[in-house]
Write a protein that holds these residues in place. Sequence first.
Motif, mmCIF file in Angstrom:
data_model
loop_
_atom_site.group_PDB
_atom_site.id
_atom_site.type_symbol
_atom_site.label_atom_id
_atom_site.label_comp_id
_atom_site.label_asym_id
_atom_site.label_seq_id
_atom_site.Cartn_x
_atom_site.Cartn_y
_atom_site.Cartn_z
ATOM 1 N N GLN A 283 0.762 -1.356 0.001
ATOM 2 C CA GLN A 283 -0.030 0.034 -0.210
ATOM 3 C C GLN A 283 1.087 1.268 0.020
ATOM 4 O O GLN A 283 0.437 2.186 -0.539
ATOM 5 C CB GLN A 283 -1.126 0.071 1.242
ATOM 6 N N MET A 284 2.080 1.141 0.578
ATOM 7 C CA MET A 284 2.889 2.387 0.717
ATOM 8 C C MET A 284 3.452 2.645 -0.674
ATOM 9 O O MET A 284 3.404 3.623 -1.175
ATOM 10 C CB MET A 284 4.089 2.134 1.577
ATOM 11 N N MET A 285 3.757 1.548 -1.601
ATOM 12 C CA MET A 285 4.069 1.769 -2.788
ATOM 13 C C MET A 285 2.966 2.396 -3.764
ATOM 14 O O MET A 285 3.433 2.788 -4.760
ATOM 15 C CB MET A 285 4.771 0.432 -3.250
ATOM 16 N N GLN A 286 1.810 2.012 -3.465
ATOM 17 C CA GLN A 286 0.835 2.594 -4.155
ATOM 18 C C GLN A 286 0.548 4.086 -4.011
ATOM 19 O O GLN A 286 0.008 4.826 -5.094
ATOM 20 C CB GLN A 286 -0.499 1.961 -3.482
ATOM 21 N N PHE A 287 1.161 4.676 -2.949
ATOM 22 C CA PHE A 287 1.236 6.192 -3.006
ATOM 23 C C PHE A 287 2.017 6.678 -4.018
ATOM 24 O O PHE A 287 1.964 8.054 -4.139
ATOM 25 C CB PHE A 287 1.564 6.803 -1.550
ATOM 26 N N ILE A 288 3.089 6.198 -4.647
ATOM 27 C CA ILE A 288 3.827 6.730 -5.434
ATOM 28 C C ILE A 288 3.293 7.181 -7.097
ATOM 29 O O ILE A 288 3.780 8.484 -6.879
ATOM 30 C CB ILE A 288 4.923 5.783 -5.828
ATOM 31 N N PRO A 289 2.125 6.839 -7.527
ATOM 32 C CA PRO A 289 1.820 7.094 -8.500
ATOM 33 C C PRO A 289 1.084 8.519 -8.079
ATOM 34 O O PRO A 289 0.793 9.600 -9.154
ATOM 35 C CB PRO A 289 0.896 6.290 -9.124
ATOM 36 N N ILE A 290 0.493 8.653 -6.944
ATOM 37 C CA ILE A 290 -0.358 9.876 -6.592
ATOM 38 C C ILE A 290 0.406 11.169 -5.932
ATOM 39 O O ILE A 290 0.417 12.064 -6.414
ATOM 40 C CB ILE A 290 -1.201 9.455 -5.462
ATOM 41 N N ALA A 291 1.576 10.465 -5.236
ATOM 42 C CA ALA A 291 2.423 11.610 -4.400
ATOM 43 C C ALA A 291 3.513 11.961 -5.120
ATOM 44 O O ALA A 291 4.118 13.087 -4.871
ATOM 45 C CB ALA A 291 2.494 11.139 -2.844
ATOM 46 N N ILE A 292 4.171 11.065 -5.925
ATOM 47 C CA ILE A 292 5.742 11.240 -6.427
ATOM 48 C C ILE A 292 5.721 11.625 -7.886
ATOM 49 O O ILE A 292 6.336 12.446 -8.361
ATOM 50 C CB ILE A 292 6.614 9.891 -5.913
ATOM 51 N N VAL A 293 5.003 10.650 -8.572
ATOM 52 C CA VAL A 293 4.987 10.904 -9.996
ATOM 53 C C VAL A 293 4.625 12.136 -10.523
ATOM 54 O O VAL A 293 5.303 12.752 -11.498
ATOM 55 C CB VAL A 293 4.094 9.856 -10.809
ATOM 56 N N PRO A 294 3.610 12.809 -10.002
ATOM 57 C CA PRO A 294 3.179 14.377 -10.440
ATOM 58 C C PRO A 294 4.310 15.270 -10.109
ATOM 59 O O PRO A 294 4.171 16.355 -11.142
ATOM 60 C CB PRO A 294 1.949 14.632 -9.682
ATOM 61 N N GLN A 295 5.064 15.041 -9.136
ATOM 62 C CA GLN A 295 6.302 15.613 -8.774
ATOM 63 C C GLN A 295 7.148 15.868 -10.114
ATOM 64 O O GLN A 295 7.601 17.111 -10.255
ATOM 65 C CB GLN A 295 7.118 15.313 -7.576
ATOM 66 N N VAL A 296 7.340 14.937 -10.961
ATOM 67 C CA VAL A 296 8.212 15.120 -12.045
ATOM 68 C C VAL A 296 7.522 16.058 -13.033
ATOM 69 O O VAL A 296 8.222 16.778 -13.496
ATOM 70 C CB VAL A 296 8.355 13.568 -12.804
ATOM 71 N N PHE A 297 6.343 15.740 -13.452
ATOM 72 C CA PHE A 297 5.735 16.617 -14.377
ATOM 73 C C PHE A 297 5.863 18.241 -14.141
ATOM 74 O O PHE A 297 5.846 18.960 -14.980
ATOM 75 C CB PHE A 297 4.033 16.313 -14.437
#
Length: 368
Positions: A283-297
């Motif tokens: 579940q912690m890994m599932q936060f990556i698309p929401i909390a981390i990936v948008p940071q790149v954009f």
Amino acid sequence: MRTIALVKRICIQMIRDKRTLALMMVAPLVILTLLHYLLSADSSSPKLGVHGVEKSLIEQIKEKDIEVVLYDELINTNQVILNDNLDGLLQIEGDSIHLTLTNDHPSTSKLLQIKITQAISIENAKTKSNNLNKFIQDIQSKLPNVPARLDQLNTPEVDTSYIYGSDETTFFDQLSPILVGFFVFFFVFLISGIGLLRERTTGTLERLMATPIQRRDIVFGYLIGYGLFAIVQTLIVVLYSVKVLNIMLVGSLWNVVLINLSLALVALLLGILLSAFANSEFQMMQFIPIAIVPQVFFAGILPIEGMPTWMQIIAKCMPMYYGGNALVDVMYKGLGLESIRNDLFVLLGFAFIFIVLNILALKKYRKI
């Protein structure tokens, strides 16, 4: 039958795990939506200042989708470009043509340079075509080396200078500072989040909450404990990037370290906060698309100015927006601490907000 029973158990388990199911279905849609609007957004027209340029050439430049700003007098070229937020400044004095490019986005600057050169060439050809063609016809028989066609004439030379970087600067030189900051942010987030989650799943946090210790002491304890390792990791990443990979560094190395430590602090607190809402490492890994990936954009890889207004608002809610901007200012542009001060204050503001939210999040484990 055993296979069917196993499939049935997995399906029931997934249906009961609403959070995992929602992230599986919603996260890809969110990322695809962001990518769609980012890549389909109309890029803003480059802004060019001109001085001593004829009206006909200005019209040629405007036809290249370039916004033109006229200047009757110039004192300090570089200062005018920076103060008026220009992408470049074109000056013509007699036969001398000088182009100054900001070059804060190398790919945009190279495209602007090509368009200006094309406009000058077209205008030059139009202005001289009649006289040159007549001249060529009159002396062609006497001077065979004179070009018989107008398109063989040399394009006028444009003397080009750059405020940031040089003519050899590539897009990666502007991208690499952002990547350094992002990798620091990502790995600190991941390690801190999974680390605290392990504290909870092994019962360590519950036993700690059974003592008279206050919630803020727990937050600061984890912050300092994991923060020591985050500092070491940040120093290793920064020094390796600059000293071993020879990533461009025009400004101060200490400012780069300071920015990355600020990013690491925010990532550490964000990881601790989100781990409070995860029940497993999956579940912690599932936060990556929401909390981390948008940071790149929104870190500056794609120009923020060309995004829709609502996306620019979202961008300014992302820590990497400020971290990426500060790193580019120092590593690529060579600016000092005074120029990145506001970005650092915003990052510290994010850290303060996450500290408060972490303290409140611990209420679910103890009401005091």
